[in-house]
Design a protein around this motif. Sequence first.
Motif, mmCIF file in Angstrom:
data_model
loop_
_atom_site.group_PDB
_atom_site.id
_atom_site.type_symbol
_atom_site.label_atom_id
_atom_site.label_comp_id
_atom_site.label_asym_id
_atom_site.label_seq_id
_atom_site.Cartn_x
_atom_site.Cartn_y
_atom_site.Cartn_z
ATOM 1 N N ALA A 37 7.018 -8.931 14.216
ATOM 2 C CA ALA A 37 7.614 -7.594 14.150
ATOM 3 C C ALA A 37 7.877 -7.189 12.700
ATOM 4 O O ALA A 37 7.714 -6.020 12.340
ATOM 5 N N TRP A 38 8.272 -8.167 11.860
ATOM 6 C CA TRP A 38 8.509 -7.871 10.450
ATOM 7 C C TRP A 38 7.217 -7.446 9.760
ATOM 8 O O TRP A 38 7.193 -6.486 9.005
ATOM 9 N N CYS A 39 6.122 -8.170 10.048
ATOM 10 C CA CYS A 39 4.818 -7.811 9.472
ATOM 11 C C CYS A 39 4.400 -6.415 9.902
ATOM 12 O O CYS A 39 3.901 -5.631 9.097
ATOM 13 N N GLN A 40 4.611 -6.103 11.182
ATOM 14 C CA GLN A 40 4.250 -4.774 11.667
ATOM 15 C C GLN A 40 5.081 -3.705 10.989
ATOM 16 O O GLN A 40 4.569 -2.648 10.615
ATOM 17 N N SER A 41 6.383 -3.974 10.791
ATOM 18 C CA SER A 41 7.226 -2.983 10.117
ATOM 19 C C SER A 41 6.783 -2.796 8.661
ATOM 20 O O SER A 41 6.836 -1.682 8.133
ATOM 21 N N LEU A 42 6.329 -3.878 8.037
ATOM 22 C CA LEU A 42 5.819 -3.792 6.671
ATOM 23 C C LEU A 42 4.548 -2.937 6.625
ATOM 24 O O LEU A 42 4.415 -2.046 5.793
ATOM 25 N N LEU A 43 3.621 -3.188 7.541
ATOM 26 C CA LEU A 43 2.395 -2.379 7.603
ATOM 27 C C LEU A 43 2.715 -0.908 7.862
ATOM 28 O O LEU A 43 2.142 -0.022 7.233
ATOM 29 N N ASP A 44 3.624 -0.660 8.798
ATOM 30 C CA ASP A 44 4.001 0.721 9.110
ATOM 31 C C ASP A 44 4.573 1.427 7.880
ATOM 32 O O ASP A 44 4.219 2.570 7.605
ATOM 33 N N ALA A 45 5.431 0.734 7.150
ATOM 34 C CA ALA A 45 6.047 1.339 5.961
ATOM 35 C C ALA A 45 5.016 1.589 4.866
ATOM 36 O O ALA A 45 5.057 2.625 4.194
ATOM 37 N N LEU A 46 4.098 0.659 4.690
ATOM 38 C CA LEU A 46 3.140 0.786 3.596
ATOM 39 C C LEU A 46 2.017 1.777 3.896
ATOM 40 O O LEU A 46 1.485 2.404 2.982
ATOM 41 N N THR A 47 1.647 1.923 5.148
ATOM 42 C CA THR A 47 0.590 2.880 5.485
ATOM 43 C C THR A 47 1.149 4.265 5.753
ATOM 44 O O THR A 47 0.412 5.244 5.713
ATOM 45 N N GLN A 48 2.430 4.354 6.040
ATOM 46 C CA GLN A 48 3.096 5.626 6.320
ATOM 47 C C GLN A 48 2.348 6.437 7.366
ATOM 48 O O GLN A 48 2.231 7.649 7.273
ATOM 49 N N GLY A 49 1.807 5.745 8.365
ATOM 50 C CA GLY A 49 1.104 6.411 9.454
ATOM 51 C C GLY A 49 -0.287 6.900 9.118
ATOM 52 O O GLY A 49 -0.946 7.518 9.939
ATOM 53 N N GLU A 50 -0.755 6.635 7.908
ATOM 54 C CA GLU A 50 -2.080 7.093 7.486
ATOM 55 C C GLU A 50 -3.144 6.050 7.832
ATOM 56 O O GLU A 50 -2.870 4.864 7.870
ATOM 57 N N LEU A 56 -5.994 4.275 6.188
ATOM 58 C CA LEU A 56 -6.372 4.057 4.797
ATOM 59 C C LEU A 56 -7.873 3.856 4.662
ATOM 60 O O LEU A 56 -8.505 3.214 5.508
ATOM 61 N N ALA A 57 -8.437 4.406 3.595
ATOM 62 C CA ALA A 57 -9.875 4.308 3.354
ATOM 63 C C ALA A 57 -10.264 2.946 2.796
ATOM 64 O O ALA A 57 -11.360 2.469 3.033
ATOM 65 N N GLY A 58 -9.359 2.293 2.072
ATOM 66 C CA GLY A 58 -9.655 0.999 1.466
ATOM 67 C C GLY A 58 -9.423 -0.149 2.431
ATOM 68 O O GLY A 58 -8.918 0.019 3.532
ATOM 69 N N ASP A 59 -9.807 -1.328 1.999
ATOM 70 C CA ASP A 59 -9.554 -2.526 2.782
ATOM 71 C C ASP A 59 -8.062 -2.785 2.853
ATOM 72 O O ASP A 59 -7.332 -2.552 1.898
ATOM 73 N N VAL A 60 -7.627 -3.291 3.995
ATOM 74 C CA VAL A 60 -6.227 -3.624 4.178
ATOM 75 C C VAL A 60 -6.131 -5.037 4.737
ATOM 76 O O VAL A 60 -6.770 -5.361 5.728
ATOM 77 N N ALA A 61 -5.360 -5.871 4.080
ATOM 78 C CA ALA A 61 -5.110 -7.233 4.551
ATOM 79 C C ALA A 61 -3.667 -7.594 4.245
ATOM 80 O O ALA A 61 -3.143 -7.243 3.195
ATOM 81 N N LEU A 62 -3.021 -8.268 5.169
ATOM 82 C CA LEU A 62 -1.653 -8.698 4.985
ATOM 83 C C LEU A 62 -1.493 -10.061 5.655
ATOM 84 O O LEU A 62 -1.856 -10.229 6.805
ATOM 85 N N GLY A 84 -5.318 -4.739 -2.254
ATOM 86 C CA GLY A 84 -5.051 -3.580 -3.093
ATOM 87 C C GLY A 84 -5.031 -2.288 -2.310
ATOM 88 O O GLY A 84 -4.323 -1.354 -2.667
ATOM 89 N N GLY A 85 -5.806 -2.226 -1.234
ATOM 90 C CA GLY A 85 -5.844 -1.022 -0.417
ATOM 91 C C GLY A 85 -4.523 -0.710 0.257
ATOM 92 O O GLY A 85 -4.233 0.417 0.605
ATOM 93 N N LEU A 86 -3.709 -1.735 0.431
ATOM 94 C CA LEU A 86 -2.409 -1.531 1.053
ATOM 95 C C LEU A 86 -1.371 -1.066 0.038
ATOM 96 O O LEU A 86 -0.396 -0.417 0.385
ATOM 97 N N ILE A 87 -1.584 -1.358 -1.224
ATOM 98 C CA ILE A 87 -0.628 -1.023 -2.283
ATOM 99 C C ILE A 87 -1.030 0.239 -3.047
ATOM 100 O O ILE A 87 -0.216 1.111 -3.289
#
Length: 64
Positions: A34-47, A49-55, A3-6
């Motif tokens: 590389a696809w996973c990294q691009s997904l993380l980059d897009a979802l975090t927008q360079g921030e 995040l304070a919440g848990d992140v898992a992908l 949820g922290g990623l969304i």
Amino acid sequence: MSGGLIGRRAEPIDDGFDRLAQAAGQNPALQIGAWCQSLLDALTQGETLAGDVALACIELRGLP
């Protein structure tokens, strides 16, 4: 996916799912890592995040 990623405190959860759907459709020809990294980059927008992140990304091979 966590949820922290969304979720973002200042926006509806649907905005996060829209962001996920858009990011997931980008760069389909990339290798899985590389696809996973691009997904993380897009979802975090360079921030940071304070919440848990898992992908978890799973590549299915040999399926029609």
